[in-house]
Design an enzyme around this catalytic site. Structure first.
Site, PDB file in Angstrom:
ATOM      1  N   ASN A 192      17.808   5.306  30.428  1.00  0.00           N
ATOM      2  CA  ASN A 192      19.017   5.554  31.213  1.00  0.00           C
ATOM      3  C   ASN A 192      20.108   6.266  30.420  1.00  0.00           C
ATOM      4  O   ASN A 192      20.287   5.981  29.240  1.00  0.00           O
ATOM      5  CB  ASN A 192      19.576   4.222  31.727  1.00  0.00           C
ATOM      6  CG  ASN A 192      18.641   3.562  32.724  1.00  0.00           C
ATOM      7  OD1 ASN A 192      17.924   4.236  33.458  1.00  0.00           O
ATOM      8  ND2 ASN A 192      18.636   2.236  32.727  1.00  0.00           N
TER       9      ASN A 192
ATOM     10  N   GLU B  66      27.257   7.902  31.768  1.00  0.00           N
ATOM     11  CA  GLU B  66      27.822   7.191  32.929  1.00  0.00           C
ATOM     12  C   GLU B  66      29.106   6.470  32.557  1.00  0.00           C
ATOM     13  O   GLU B  66      30.078   6.461  33.314  1.00  0.00           O
ATOM     14  CB  GLU B  66      26.813   6.160  33.458  1.00  0.00           C
ATOM     15  CG  GLU B  66      25.569   6.784  34.069  1.00  0.00           C
ATOM     16  CD  GLU B  66      24.479   5.739  34.263  1.00  0.00           C
ATOM     17  OE1 GLU B  66      24.698   4.792  35.041  1.00  0.00           O
ATOM     18  OE2 GLU B  66      23.420   5.863  33.631  1.00  0.00           O
TER      19      GLU B  66
ATOM     20  N   ASN C 179      66.009   0.669  19.948  1.00  0.00           N
ATOM     21  CA  ASN C 179      65.740   1.655  21.002  1.00  0.00           C
ATOM     22  C   ASN C 179      65.388   3.025  20.427  1.00  0.00           C
ATOM     23  O   ASN C 179      64.445   3.673  20.882  1.00  0.00           O
ATOM     24  CB  ASN C 179      66.942   1.769  21.942  1.00  0.00           C
ATOM     25  CG  ASN C 179      67.186   0.482  22.702  1.00  0.00           C
ATOM     26  OD1 ASN C 179      66.385  -0.450  22.607  1.00  0.00           O
ATOM     27  ND2 ASN C 179      68.281   0.412  23.440  1.00  0.00           N
TER      28      ASN C 179
ATOM     29  N   THR D 243      26.060  25.813  44.122  1.00  0.00           N
ATOM     30  CA  THR D 243      27.277  25.505  44.882  1.00  0.00           C
ATOM     31  C   THR D 243      26.826  24.466  45.906  1.00  0.00           C
ATOM     32  O   THR D 243      25.670  24.514  46.361  1.00  0.00           O
ATOM     33  CB  THR D 243      27.866  26.728  45.627  1.00  0.00           C
ATOM     34  OG1 THR D 243      26.892  27.201  46.563  1.00  0.00           O
ATOM     35  CG2 THR D 243      28.252  27.846  44.670  1.00  0.00           C
ATOM     36  N   HIS D 244      27.675  23.522  46.227  1.00  0.00           N
ATOM     37  CA  HIS D 244      27.317  22.410  47.130  1.00  0.00           C
ATOM     38  C   HIS D 244      26.102  21.643  46.609  1.00  0.00           C
ATOM     39  O   HIS D 244      25.348  21.067  47.389  1.00  0.00           O
ATOM     40  CB  HIS D 244      27.029  22.901  48.545  1.00  0.00           C
ATOM     41  CG  HIS D 244      28.066  23.841  49.081  1.00  0.00           C
ATOM     42  ND1 HIS D 244      29.170  23.427  49.778  1.00  0.00           N
ATOM     43  CD2 HIS D 244      28.163  25.194  48.989  1.00  0.00           C
ATOM     44  CE1 HIS D 244      29.911  24.478  50.103  1.00  0.00           C
ATOM     45  NE2 HIS D 244      29.331  25.563  49.632  1.00  0.00           N
TER      46      HIS D 244
ATOM     47  N   LYS E  92      53.681   1.703  25.860  1.00  0.00           N
ATOM     48  CA  LYS E  92      52.712   1.789  24.771  1.00  0.00           C
ATOM     49  C   LYS E  92      51.308   1.389  25.205  1.00  0.00           C
ATOM     50  O   LYS E  92      50.340   2.072  24.881  1.00  0.00           O
ATOM     51  CB  LYS E  92      53.181   0.924  23.593  1.00  0.00           C
ATOM     52  CG  LYS E  92      54.338   1.570  22.852  1.00  0.00           C
ATOM     53  CD  LYS E  92      54.998   0.652  21.857  1.00  0.00           C
ATOM     54  CE  LYS E  92      55.884  -0.384  22.487  1.00  0.00           C
ATOM     55  NZ  LYS E  92      57.001   0.189  23.300  1.00  0.00           N
TER      56      LYS E  92
ATOM     57  N   LYS F  96      12.054   2.813  32.133  1.00  0.00           N
ATOM     58  CA  LYS F  96      13.391   3.424  32.244  1.00  0.00           C
ATOM     59  C   LYS F  96      13.958   3.929  30.923  1.00  0.00           C
ATOM     60  O   LYS F  96      13.798   3.336  29.880  1.00  0.00           O
ATOM     61  CB  LYS F  96      14.386   2.409  32.837  1.00  0.00           C
ATOM     62  CG  LYS F  96      14.220   2.149  34.315  1.00  0.00           C
ATOM     63  CD  LYS F  96      14.335   3.397  35.183  1.00  0.00           C
ATOM     64  CE  LYS F  96      15.771   3.799  35.418  1.00  0.00           C
ATOM     65  NZ  LYS F  96      16.514   2.843  36.244  1.00  0.00           N
TER      66      LYS F  96
ATOM     67  N   TYR G  44      67.959   2.994  27.912  1.00  0.00           N
ATOM     68  CA  TYR G  44      66.790   2.144  27.706  1.00  0.00           C
ATOM     69  C   TYR G  44      66.753   0.995  28.708  1.00  0.00           C
ATOM     70  O   TYR G  44      67.781   0.401  29.040  1.00  0.00           O
ATOM     71  CB  TYR G  44      66.794   1.567  26.280  1.00  0.00           C
ATOM     72  CG  TYR G  44      65.626   0.614  26.037  1.00  0.00           C
ATOM     73  CD1 TYR G  44      64.379   1.104  25.696  1.00  0.00           C
ATOM     74  CD2 TYR G  44      65.775  -0.763  26.202  1.00  0.00           C
ATOM     75  CE1 TYR G  44      63.305   0.252  25.509  1.00  0.00           C
ATOM     76  CE2 TYR G  44      64.703  -1.625  26.011  1.00  0.00           C
ATOM     77  CZ  TYR G  44      63.464  -1.104  25.661  1.00  0.00           C
ATOM     78  OH  TYR G  44      62.395  -1.947  25.490  1.00  0.00           O
TER      79      TYR G  44
ATOM     80  N   GLN H 197      58.967  -0.929  27.726  1.00  0.00           N
ATOM     81  CA  GLN H 197      58.063  -1.555  26.764  1.00  0.00           C
ATOM     82  C   GLN H 197      56.605  -1.422  27.237  1.00  0.00           C
ATOM     83  O   GLN H 197      55.680  -1.502  26.434  1.00  0.00           O
ATOM     84  CB  GLN H 197      58.439  -3.037  26.605  1.00  0.00           C
ATOM     85  CG  GLN H 197      57.563  -3.794  25.645  1.00  0.00           C
ATOM     86  CD  GLN H 197      58.206  -5.103  25.206  1.00  0.00           C
ATOM     87  OE1 GLN H 197      59.102  -5.118  24.385  1.00  0.00           O
ATOM     88  NE2 GLN H 197      57.746  -6.201  25.781  1.00  0.00           N
TER      89      GLN H 197
HETATM   90  N1  ARG Z   1      59.671  -3.838  22.050  1.00  0.00           N
HETATM   91  C1  ARG Z   1      60.604  -2.904  22.600  1.00  0.00           C
HETATM   92  C2  ARG Z   1      59.890  -1.759  23.325  1.00  0.00           C
HETATM   93  O1  ARG Z   1      58.737  -1.609  23.060  1.00  0.00           O
HETATM   94  C3  ARG Z   1      61.455  -2.316  21.508  1.00  0.00           C
HETATM   95  C4  ARG Z   1      62.805  -1.945  21.947  1.00  0.00           C
HETATM   96  C5  ARG Z   1      63.574  -3.173  22.266  1.00  0.00           C
HETATM   97  N2  ARG Z   1      64.882  -2.875  22.676  1.00  0.00           N
HETATM   98  C6  ARG Z   1      65.599  -3.708  23.392  1.00  0.00           C
HETATM   99  N3  ARG Z   1      66.781  -3.322  23.719  1.00  0.00           N
HETATM  100  N4  ARG Z   1      65.130  -4.867  23.816  1.00  0.00           N
HETATM  101  O2  ARG Z   1      60.429  -1.096  24.130  1.00  0.00           O
END
Ligand code: ARG
Length: 465
Positions: free
Chosen positions: A284, A289, A109, A154-155, A324, A282, A316, A321
Protein backbone atom coordinates in the site's frame (compact mmCIF):
# COMPACT_ATOMS: atom_id res chain seq x y z
CA UNK A 1 5.29 33.08 41.38
CA UNK A 2 3.54 35.52 39.11
CA UNK A 3 5.27 38.57 37.63
CA UNK A 4 2.35 40.76 38.62
CA UNK A 5 2.13 39.59 42.24
CA UNK A 6 2.25 43.18 43.55
CA UNK A 7 -1.13 44.04 42.07
CA UNK A 8 -2.90 40.84 43.17
CA UNK A 9 -4.01 39.52 46.52
CA UNK A 10 -4.59 35.90 45.50
CA UNK A 11 -2.72 33.17 43.65
CA UNK A 12 -4.26 32.11 40.35
CA UNK A 13 -6.69 29.22 40.41
CA UNK A 14 -4.55 26.20 39.40
CA UNK A 15 -6.78 24.98 36.54
CA UNK A 16 -7.18 28.51 35.25
CA UNK A 17 -3.44 28.89 35.44
CA UNK A 18 -3.03 25.89 33.12
CA UNK A 19 -5.64 27.30 30.78
CA UNK A 20 -3.87 30.64 30.56
CA UNK A 21 -0.40 29.13 30.15
CA UNK A 22 1.29 28.75 26.76
CA UNK A 23 4.45 27.03 27.97
CA UNK A 24 3.59 23.70 26.33
CA UNK A 25 3.66 25.41 22.92
CA UNK A 26 6.15 28.24 23.29
CA UNK A 27 8.89 26.29 25.06
CA UNK A 28 10.09 25.39 21.58
CA UNK A 29 11.04 29.07 21.21
CA UNK A 30 13.41 28.93 24.21
CA UNK A 31 16.61 29.40 22.21
CA UNK A 32 15.04 32.17 20.11
CA UNK A 33 13.76 33.91 23.25
CA UNK A 34 17.27 33.86 24.68
CA UNK A 35 18.87 35.11 21.45
CA UNK A 36 16.35 37.98 21.40
CA UNK A 37 17.04 38.81 25.04
CA UNK A 38 20.80 38.83 24.51
CA UNK A 39 20.39 41.32 21.66
CA UNK A 40 18.03 43.47 23.74
CA UNK A 41 20.34 43.47 26.77
CA UNK A 42 23.39 44.27 24.62
CA UNK A 43 21.55 47.20 23.07
CA UNK A 44 20.42 48.44 26.50
CA UNK A 45 24.06 48.34 27.60
CA UNK A 46 25.34 50.08 24.46
CA UNK A 47 22.79 52.87 24.88
CA UNK A 48 23.61 53.35 28.55
CA UNK A 49 20.07 52.43 29.60
CA UNK A 50 21.50 49.76 31.87
CA UNK A 51 25.12 49.49 33.05
CA UNK A 52 27.66 47.82 30.73
CA UNK A 53 28.59 45.39 33.47
CA UNK A 54 24.99 44.45 34.10
CA UNK A 55 24.41 44.00 30.40
CA UNK A 56 27.36 41.62 30.18
CA UNK A 57 26.24 39.73 33.25
CA UNK A 58 22.79 39.30 31.73
CA UNK A 59 24.19 38.11 28.41
CA UNK A 60 26.53 35.62 30.09
CA UNK A 61 23.73 34.31 32.26
CA UNK A 62 21.47 33.92 29.24
CA UNK A 63 24.15 32.08 27.28
CA UNK A 64 24.59 29.65 30.14
CA UNK A 65 20.85 29.05 30.31
CA UNK A 66 20.87 28.36 26.57
CA UNK A 67 23.69 25.87 26.98
CA UNK A 68 22.05 24.12 29.92
CA UNK A 69 18.79 23.81 28.02
CA UNK A 70 20.69 22.42 25.04
CA UNK A 71 22.56 19.90 27.21
CA UNK A 72 19.39 18.93 29.02
CA UNK A 73 20.77 19.91 32.44
CA UNK A 74 18.06 22.54 32.79
CA UNK A 75 14.42 21.57 32.33
CA UNK A 76 11.70 24.04 31.43
CA UNK A 77 9.22 24.42 34.28
CA UNK A 78 5.84 23.22 32.96
CA UNK A 79 4.08 25.47 35.49
CA UNK A 80 5.64 28.65 34.10
CA UNK A 81 3.16 30.91 32.34
CA UNK A 82 5.20 31.12 29.18
CA UNK A 83 8.77 30.82 27.94
CA UNK A 84 9.48 34.53 28.42
CA UNK A 85 8.55 34.35 32.10
CA UNK A 86 10.55 31.17 32.58
CA UNK A 87 13.77 32.51 31.05
CA UNK A 88 13.62 35.80 32.96
CA UNK A 89 12.85 33.97 36.22
CA UNK A 90 15.70 31.51 35.70
CA UNK A 91 18.09 34.34 34.88
CA UNK A 92 17.22 36.29 37.99
CA UNK A 93 17.51 33.17 40.13
CA UNK A 94 21.01 32.68 38.74
CA UNK A 95 22.49 36.18 38.58
CA UNK A 96 20.37 38.12 41.04
CA UNK A 97 19.34 41.73 40.66
CA UNK A 98 20.96 42.35 37.24
CA UNK A 99 18.45 39.87 35.84
CA UNK A 100 15.65 42.14 36.94
CA UNK A 101 16.90 44.79 34.50
CA UNK A 102 16.50 42.63 31.39
CA UNK A 103 12.89 43.54 30.81
CA UNK A 104 13.60 47.30 30.83
CA UNK A 105 11.87 48.95 27.83
CA UNK A 106 10.35 45.65 26.70
CA UNK A 107 7.02 43.88 26.98
CA UNK A 108 6.18 40.27 26.39
CA UNK A 109 4.02 41.60 23.57
CA UNK A 110 6.95 42.78 21.45
CA UNK A 111 9.06 39.92 22.79
CA UNK A 112 6.69 37.25 21.55
CA UNK A 113 6.31 39.03 18.20
CA UNK A 114 10.08 38.75 17.86
CA UNK A 115 10.38 35.15 19.06
CA UNK A 116 7.82 33.82 16.59
CA UNK A 117 9.62 35.57 13.74
CA UNK A 118 12.97 34.12 14.77
CA UNK A 119 11.47 30.63 15.03
CA UNK A 120 9.67 30.86 11.71
CA UNK A 121 12.75 32.27 10.00
CA UNK A 122 14.78 29.16 10.88
CA UNK A 123 11.98 26.82 9.90
CA UNK A 124 11.46 28.74 6.68
CA UNK A 125 15.08 28.18 5.73
CA UNK A 126 14.77 24.45 6.41
CA UNK A 127 11.62 24.20 4.29
CA UNK A 128 13.31 26.15 1.50
CA UNK A 129 16.05 23.52 1.48
CA UNK A 130 13.57 20.64 1.43
CA UNK A 131 11.53 22.13 -1.40
CA UNK A 132 14.65 22.76 -3.45
CA UNK A 133 15.67 19.16 -2.85
CA UNK A 134 12.30 17.82 -3.97
CA UNK A 135 12.42 19.95 -7.12
CA UNK A 136 15.94 18.64 -7.76
CA UNK A 137 14.77 15.02 -7.46
CA UNK A 138 11.81 15.68 -9.79
CA UNK A 139 14.22 17.22 -12.32
CA UNK A 140 16.44 14.13 -12.18
CA UNK A 141 13.49 11.85 -12.87
CA UNK A 142 12.12 14.14 -15.56
CA UNK A 143 15.48 14.13 -17.33
CA UNK A 144 15.67 10.35 -17.13
CA UNK A 145 12.12 9.94 -18.52
CA UNK A 146 12.05 12.93 -20.85
CA UNK A 147 10.96 10.78 -23.82
CA UNK A 148 8.72 8.29 -21.98
CA UNK A 149 5.28 8.43 -23.59
CA UNK A 150 2.30 8.34 -21.26
CA UNK A 151 -1.34 9.33 -21.59
CA UNK A 152 -2.19 12.83 -20.43
CA UNK A 153 -5.62 13.04 -18.79
CA UNK A 154 -8.56 15.38 -18.53
CA UNK A 155 -11.55 14.26 -16.42
CA UNK A 156 -9.27 11.32 -15.57
CA UNK A 157 -9.94 10.05 -19.11
CA UNK A 158 -7.03 9.45 -21.47
CA UNK A 159 -6.80 12.62 -23.53
CA UNK A 160 -3.57 13.29 -25.44
CA UNK A 161 -0.06 11.84 -25.42
CA UNK A 162 2.52 13.52 -23.19
CA UNK A 163 5.84 12.50 -21.69
CA UNK A 164 6.37 11.42 -18.10
CA UNK A 165 9.14 13.99 -17.80
CA UNK A 166 6.71 16.73 -18.78
CA UNK A 167 4.17 15.53 -16.22
CA UNK A 168 6.79 15.69 -13.44
CA UNK A 169 7.97 19.12 -14.56
CA UNK A 170 4.43 20.44 -14.06
CA UNK A 171 4.92 19.76 -10.34
CA UNK A 172 8.27 21.56 -10.46
CA UNK A 173 6.49 24.68 -11.73
CA UNK A 174 3.99 24.51 -8.84
CA UNK A 175 6.74 23.98 -6.29
CA UNK A 176 8.78 26.85 -7.72
CA UNK A 177 5.79 29.14 -7.18
CA UNK A 178 5.53 27.78 -3.63
CA UNK A 179 9.19 28.57 -3.10
CA UNK A 180 8.70 32.10 -4.32
CA UNK A 181 5.68 32.51 -2.02
CA UNK A 182 7.88 31.36 0.85
CA UNK A 183 10.61 33.85 -0.10
CA UNK A 184 8.02 36.62 -0.25
CA UNK A 185 6.59 35.77 3.16
CA UNK A 186 10.05 35.56 4.71
CA UNK A 187 10.98 38.93 3.20
CA UNK A 188 7.88 40.61 4.63
CA UNK A 189 8.54 38.94 8.00
CA UNK A 190 12.05 40.37 8.06
CA UNK A 191 11.02 43.19 10.43
CA UNK A 192 12.26 43.56 14.02
CA UNK A 193 9.42 44.48 16.44
CA UNK A 194 11.30 45.06 19.74
CA UNK A 195 10.83 48.64 20.88
CA UNK A 196 7.09 48.50 20.26
CA UNK A 197 6.78 47.76 23.98
CA UNK A 198 3.36 46.67 25.17
CA UNK A 199 1.72 48.79 22.47
CA UNK A 200 2.94 52.39 22.78
CA UNK A 201 6.68 52.17 22.31
CA UNK A 202 8.83 53.43 25.16
CA UNK A 203 10.34 56.59 26.58
CA UNK A 204 13.80 54.98 26.78
CA UNK A 205 16.18 56.07 24.02
CA UNK A 206 16.51 52.65 22.36
CA UNK A 207 18.69 51.99 19.34
CA UNK A 208 16.26 49.72 17.57
CA UNK A 209 18.44 49.55 14.45
CA UNK A 210 21.22 48.10 16.55
CA UNK A 211 18.94 45.37 17.95
CA UNK A 212 17.81 44.62 14.40
CA UNK A 213 21.40 44.31 13.19
CA UNK A 214 22.35 42.07 16.10
CA UNK A 215 19.46 39.76 15.21
CA UNK A 216 20.00 39.84 11.46
CA UNK A 217 16.84 41.75 10.51
CA UNK A 218 16.95 44.18 7.62
CA UNK A 219 14.21 46.49 8.94
CA UNK A 220 12.51 47.62 12.16
CA UNK A 221 8.74 47.88 12.53
CA UNK A 222 7.42 51.41 11.95
CA UNK A 223 4.34 51.52 14.17
CA UNK A 224 4.28 50.26 17.74
CA UNK A 225 0.64 49.16 17.63
CA UNK A 226 1.20 47.21 14.43
CA UNK A 227 4.50 45.89 15.78
CA UNK A 228 2.69 43.93 18.51
CA UNK A 229 -0.62 43.28 16.76
CA UNK A 230 0.59 42.00 13.39
CA UNK A 231 0.27 38.29 12.75
CA UNK A 232 0.02 38.55 8.95
CA UNK A 233 3.28 36.66 8.71
CA UNK A 234 1.78 33.65 10.52
CA UNK A 235 -1.19 33.60 8.17
CA UNK A 236 1.06 34.04 5.14
CA UNK A 237 3.25 31.12 6.13
CA UNK A 238 0.16 29.03 6.85
CA UNK A 239 -1.14 29.91 3.40
CA UNK A 240 2.18 29.09 1.80
CA UNK A 241 2.12 25.77 3.66
CA UNK A 242 -1.49 25.13 2.60
CA UNK A 243 -0.84 25.84 -1.06
CA UNK A 244 2.24 23.63 -1.01
CA UNK A 245 0.19 20.87 0.64
CA UNK A 246 -2.42 21.22 -2.11
CA UNK A 247 0.33 20.55 -4.62
CA UNK A 248 1.80 17.67 -2.64
CA UNK A 249 -1.65 16.16 -2.19
CA UNK A 250 -2.28 16.24 -5.94
CA UNK A 251 1.05 14.59 -6.62
CA UNK A 252 0.46 12.00 -3.90
CA UNK A 253 -3.00 11.27 -5.27
CA UNK A 254 -1.40 10.53 -8.63
CA UNK A 255 1.18 8.30 -6.98
CA UNK A 256 -1.64 6.38 -5.31
CA UNK A 257 -3.36 5.94 -8.67
CA UNK A 258 -0.15 5.06 -10.48
CA UNK A 259 0.65 2.35 -7.90
CA UNK A 260 -2.69 0.61 -8.42
CA UNK A 261 -2.99 -2.43 -10.69
CA UNK A 262 -5.40 -0.34 -12.76
CA UNK A 263 -2.43 1.86 -13.80
CA UNK A 264 0.85 0.29 -12.59
CA UNK A 265 2.86 3.23 -13.89
CA UNK A 266 5.18 3.24 -10.90
CA UNK A 267 6.31 0.91 -8.17
CA UNK A 268 7.24 2.45 -4.83
CA UNK A 269 10.28 1.14 -3.03
CA UNK A 270 9.47 -1.33 -0.23
CA UNK A 271 11.02 1.09 2.27
CA UNK A 272 8.24 3.57 1.51
CA UNK A 273 5.32 1.15 1.30
CA UNK A 274 3.31 -0.82 3.81
CA UNK A 275 1.62 -4.19 3.87
CA UNK A 276 -1.72 -5.40 5.16
CA UNK A 277 -2.37 -7.33 8.37
CA UNK A 278 -4.74 -9.71 6.57
CA UNK A 279 -4.19 -9.53 2.80
CA UNK A 280 -0.79 -11.08 2.06
CA UNK A 281 -0.60 -9.66 -1.47
CA UNK A 282 -0.99 -6.00 -0.48
CA UNK A 283 1.58 -3.27 -0.97
CA UNK A 284 0.00 0.00 0.00
CA UNK A 285 1.08 3.58 -0.71
CA UNK A 286 0.35 4.72 2.87
CA UNK A 287 2.94 7.49 2.83
CA UNK A 288 1.39 9.16 -0.19
CA UNK A 289 -2.09 8.78 1.30
CA UNK A 290 -0.98 10.22 4.61
CA UNK A 291 0.50 13.28 2.93
CA UNK A 292 -2.76 13.70 1.00
CA UNK A 293 -4.64 13.38 4.28
CA UNK A 294 -2.42 15.71 6.28
CA UNK A 295 -3.10 18.56 3.85
CA UNK A 296 -6.48 18.93 5.57
CA UNK A 297 -5.02 19.84 8.94
CA UNK A 298 -2.77 22.47 7.39
CA UNK A 299 -5.79 24.17 5.77
CA UNK A 300 -7.40 23.98 9.21
CA UNK A 301 -4.41 25.80 10.70
CA UNK A 302 -4.80 28.59 8.15
CA UNK A 303 -8.55 28.90 8.77
CA UNK A 304 -7.97 28.88 12.52
CA UNK A 305 -5.44 31.71 12.28
CA UNK A 306 -7.65 33.88 10.09
CA UNK A 307 -10.68 33.32 12.30
CA UNK A 308 -8.62 34.03 15.42
CA UNK A 309 -7.40 37.39 14.03
CA UNK A 310 -10.71 38.49 12.52
CA UNK A 311 -12.19 41.53 14.22
CA UNK A 312 -9.55 41.80 16.95
CA UNK A 313 -9.23 45.38 18.18
CA UNK A 314 -5.72 46.86 18.37
CA UNK A 315 -3.31 46.09 19.82
CA UNK A 316 -2.37 42.82 21.61
CA UNK A 317 -5.17 40.51 22.73
CA UNK A 318 -4.71 37.17 24.42
CA UNK A 319 -6.55 35.50 21.56
CA UNK A 320 -3.28 35.88 19.70
CA UNK A 321 -1.58 33.34 21.94
CA UNK A 322 -3.38 30.79 19.73
CA UNK A 323 -1.22 31.84 16.76
CA UNK A 324 1.76 29.65 17.58
CA UNK A 325 0.01 26.31 17.82
CA UNK A 326 -1.55 26.88 14.40
CA UNK A 327 1.42 28.22 12.47
CA UNK A 328 3.85 25.75 14.03
CA UNK A 329 1.53 22.88 13.18
CA UNK A 330 1.31 24.11 9.58
CA UNK A 331 5.05 24.28 9.05
CA UNK A 332 5.80 21.15 11.08
CA UNK A 333 3.30 19.16 9.07
CA UNK A 334 4.76 20.40 5.82
CA UNK A 335 8.29 19.53 6.93
CA UNK A 336 7.10 16.14 8.16
CA UNK A 337 5.50 15.39 4.78
CA UNK A 338 8.47 16.50 2.70
CA UNK A 339 10.84 14.29 4.68
CA UNK A 340 9.65 10.87 3.37
CA UNK A 341 8.33 12.23 0.07
CA UNK A 342 11.78 13.21 -1.24
CA UNK A 343 13.41 9.75 -0.92
CA UNK A 344 10.16 8.05 -1.94
CA UNK A 345 10.20 9.86 -5.29
CA UNK A 346 13.92 9.33 -5.66
CA UNK A 347 13.64 5.55 -5.22
CA UNK A 348 10.41 4.85 -7.12
CA UNK A 349 10.60 2.62 -10.19
CA UNK A 350 8.98 3.99 -13.33
CA UNK A 351 7.29 1.32 -15.44
CA UNK A 352 7.72 2.86 -18.87
CA UNK A 353 6.19 -0.06 -20.83
CA UNK A 354 2.96 0.18 -18.85
CA UNK A 355 2.73 3.90 -19.54
CA UNK A 356 3.37 3.24 -23.22
CA UNK A 357 0.74 0.47 -23.27
CA UNK A 358 -1.83 2.75 -21.61
CA UNK A 359 -0.99 5.46 -24.12
CA UNK A 360 -1.66 3.02 -26.98
CA UNK A 361 -5.24 2.53 -25.76
CA UNK A 362 -7.87 5.20 -25.49
CA UNK A 363 -7.39 6.93 -28.86
CA UNK A 364 -5.20 9.65 -27.39
CA UNK A 365 -3.83 10.36 -30.88
CA UNK A 366 -7.29 11.25 -32.27
CA UNK A 367 -6.52 14.98 -32.18
CA UNK A 368 -3.32 14.28 -34.12
CA UNK A 369 -5.31 12.29 -36.69
CA UNK A 370 -7.60 15.31 -37.21
CA UNK A 371 -4.58 17.65 -37.28
CA UNK A 372 -3.09 15.47 -40.03
CA UNK A 373 -6.15 16.10 -42.23
CA UNK A 374 -5.83 19.82 -41.55
CA UNK A 375 -2.07 20.12 -42.07
CA UNK A 376 -1.59 17.65 -44.95
CA UNK A 377 -4.95 17.83 -46.72
CA UNK A 378 -6.07 21.36 -46.02
CA UNK A 379 -9.36 20.34 -44.43
CA UNK A 380 -11.10 22.70 -41.99
CA UNK A 381 -10.50 21.49 -38.41
CA UNK A 382 -14.19 20.99 -37.60
CA UNK A 383 -14.66 18.62 -40.60
CA UNK A 384 -11.45 16.75 -39.75
CA UNK A 385 -12.63 16.46 -36.13
CA UNK A 386 -15.95 14.98 -37.26
CA UNK A 387 -14.34 12.44 -39.61
CA UNK A 388 -11.93 11.34 -36.85
CA UNK A 389 -14.82 10.97 -34.41
CA UNK A 390 -16.49 8.57 -36.85
CA UNK A 391 -13.24 6.62 -37.15
CA UNK A 392 -12.99 6.27 -33.38
CA UNK A 393 -16.57 4.96 -33.23
CA UNK A 394 -15.70 2.49 -35.99
CA UNK A 395 -12.57 1.32 -34.14
CA UNK A 396 -14.56 0.76 -30.94
CA UNK A 397 -17.12 -1.22 -32.89
CA UNK A 398 -14.41 -3.38 -34.49
CA UNK A 399 -12.19 -3.65 -31.43
CA UNK A 400 -9.32 -1.90 -33.24
CA UNK A 401 -7.13 1.14 -32.62
CA UNK A 402 -6.38 4.01 -34.99
CA UNK A 403 -2.98 2.36 -35.59
CA UNK A 404 -4.49 -1.00 -36.56
CA UNK A 405 -7.48 0.25 -38.56
CA UNK A 406 -6.87 -0.59 -42.28
CA UNK A 407 -6.47 2.30 -44.72
CA UNK A 408 -9.61 1.26 -46.70
CA UNK A 409 -11.67 1.87 -43.57
CA UNK A 410 -10.06 5.27 -43.18
CA UNK A 411 -10.82 6.13 -46.79
CA UNK A 412 -14.43 4.95 -46.49
CA UNK A 413 -14.97 7.65 -43.87
CA UNK A 414 -12.90 10.31 -45.67
CA UNK A 415 -11.04 9.83 -48.94
CA UNK A 416 -8.42 12.41 -48.00
CA UNK A 417 -6.60 9.77 -45.94
CA UNK A 418 -3.50 8.06 -47.30
CA UNK A 419 -0.60 5.97 -45.89
CA UNK A 420 0.87 9.08 -44.26
CA UNK A 421 -1.77 8.96 -41.53
CA UNK A 422 0.00 6.09 -39.75
CA UNK A 423 3.16 8.12 -39.29
CA UNK A 424 1.15 11.16 -38.24
CA UNK A 425 -0.55 9.26 -35.43
CA UNK A 426 2.51 7.45 -34.12
CA UNK A 427 2.68 8.32 -30.43
CA UNK A 428 6.40 9.04 -30.53
CA UNK A 429 5.86 11.56 -33.33
CA UNK A 430 2.83 13.02 -31.55
CA UNK A 431 4.92 13.95 -28.52
CA UNK A 432 8.02 14.87 -30.51
CA UNK A 433 6.04 17.40 -32.54
CA UNK A 434 4.45 19.01 -29.48
CA UNK A 435 7.47 21.23 -29.12
CA UNK A 436 5.59 24.50 -28.78
CA UNK A 437 6.99 26.46 -25.83
CA UNK A 438 5.66 24.72 -22.70
CA UNK A 439 4.76 21.54 -24.59
CA UNK A 440 5.65 17.93 -23.66
CA UNK A 441 8.23 17.15 -26.40
CA UNK A 442 11.32 15.36 -25.04
CA UNK A 443 13.58 18.21 -26.16
CA UNK A 444 11.36 20.66 -24.23
CA UNK A 445 11.57 18.55 -21.09
CA UNK A 446 15.35 18.62 -21.29
CA UNK A 447 15.41 22.39 -21.64
CA UNK A 448 12.78 22.82 -18.89
CA UNK A 449 14.97 20.79 -16.56
CA UNK A 450 17.97 22.96 -17.45
CA UNK A 451 15.96 26.13 -16.82
CA UNK A 452 14.68 24.93 -13.44
CA UNK A 453 18.15 23.86 -12.35
CA UNK A 454 19.51 27.29 -13.26
CA UNK A 455 16.69 28.95 -11.30
CA UNK A 456 17.44 26.81 -8.26
CA UNK A 457 21.14 27.59 -8.45
CA UNK A 458 20.34 31.30 -8.70
CA UNK A 459 18.01 31.09 -5.70
CA UNK A 460 20.69 29.30 -3.72
CA UNK A 461 23.24 32.00 -4.55
CA UNK A 462 20.66 34.61 -3.53
CA UNK A 463 20.02 33.05 -0.13
CA UNK A 464 23.72 32.60 0.63
CA UNK A 465 24.17 36.37 0.53
N1 ARG B 1 2.16 33.90 25.90
C1 ARG B 1 1.79 35.13 25.26
C2 ARG B 1 1.47 34.91 23.77
O1 ARG B 1 1.88 33.90 23.29
C3 ARG B 1 2.91 36.13 25.37
C4 ARG B 1 2.45 37.52 25.41
C5 ARG B 1 1.73 37.77 26.69
N2 ARG B 1 1.29 39.10 26.79
C6 ARG B 1 0.31 39.45 27.58
N3 ARG B 1 -0.02 40.69 27.58
N4 ARG B 1 -0.36 38.58 28.31
O2 ARG B 1 0.82 35.67 23.16
Amino acid sequence: MKLWKGRFQKEADPKTNDFNSSISIDSRMAQEDIVGSIAHASMLGECGIIGKEESEKICDGLRKIAEDLEKGTLAIDPDAEDIHTFVEGELTARIGSAGKRLHTARSRNDQVALDIRLTLRENGKAIRGQLAELIGVLCEKAEQYSATVMPGYTHLQRAQPITFGHHLMAYCEMLLRDLSRLEDALRRMDVMPLGSGALAGTTYPLDRELTARLLGFSQVSQNSLDGVADRDFCAELAFFSSMTMVHLSRFCEELVLWCSWEYKFVELDDAFSTGSSIMPQKKNPDIAELIRGKSGRVFGDLMGLLAMMKGLPLAYNKDMQEDKEAVFDAIDTLRLCLTPLIPMVKTMTVLEENMRAAAAKGFINATDCADYLVAEKGMPFRDAYKATGELVALCIQKGLTLETLPLEEYRRVCDNFDEGVYEAISLEKCVKDRKVLGGPAPENVVSQVRRVRELLAKMERGTEK
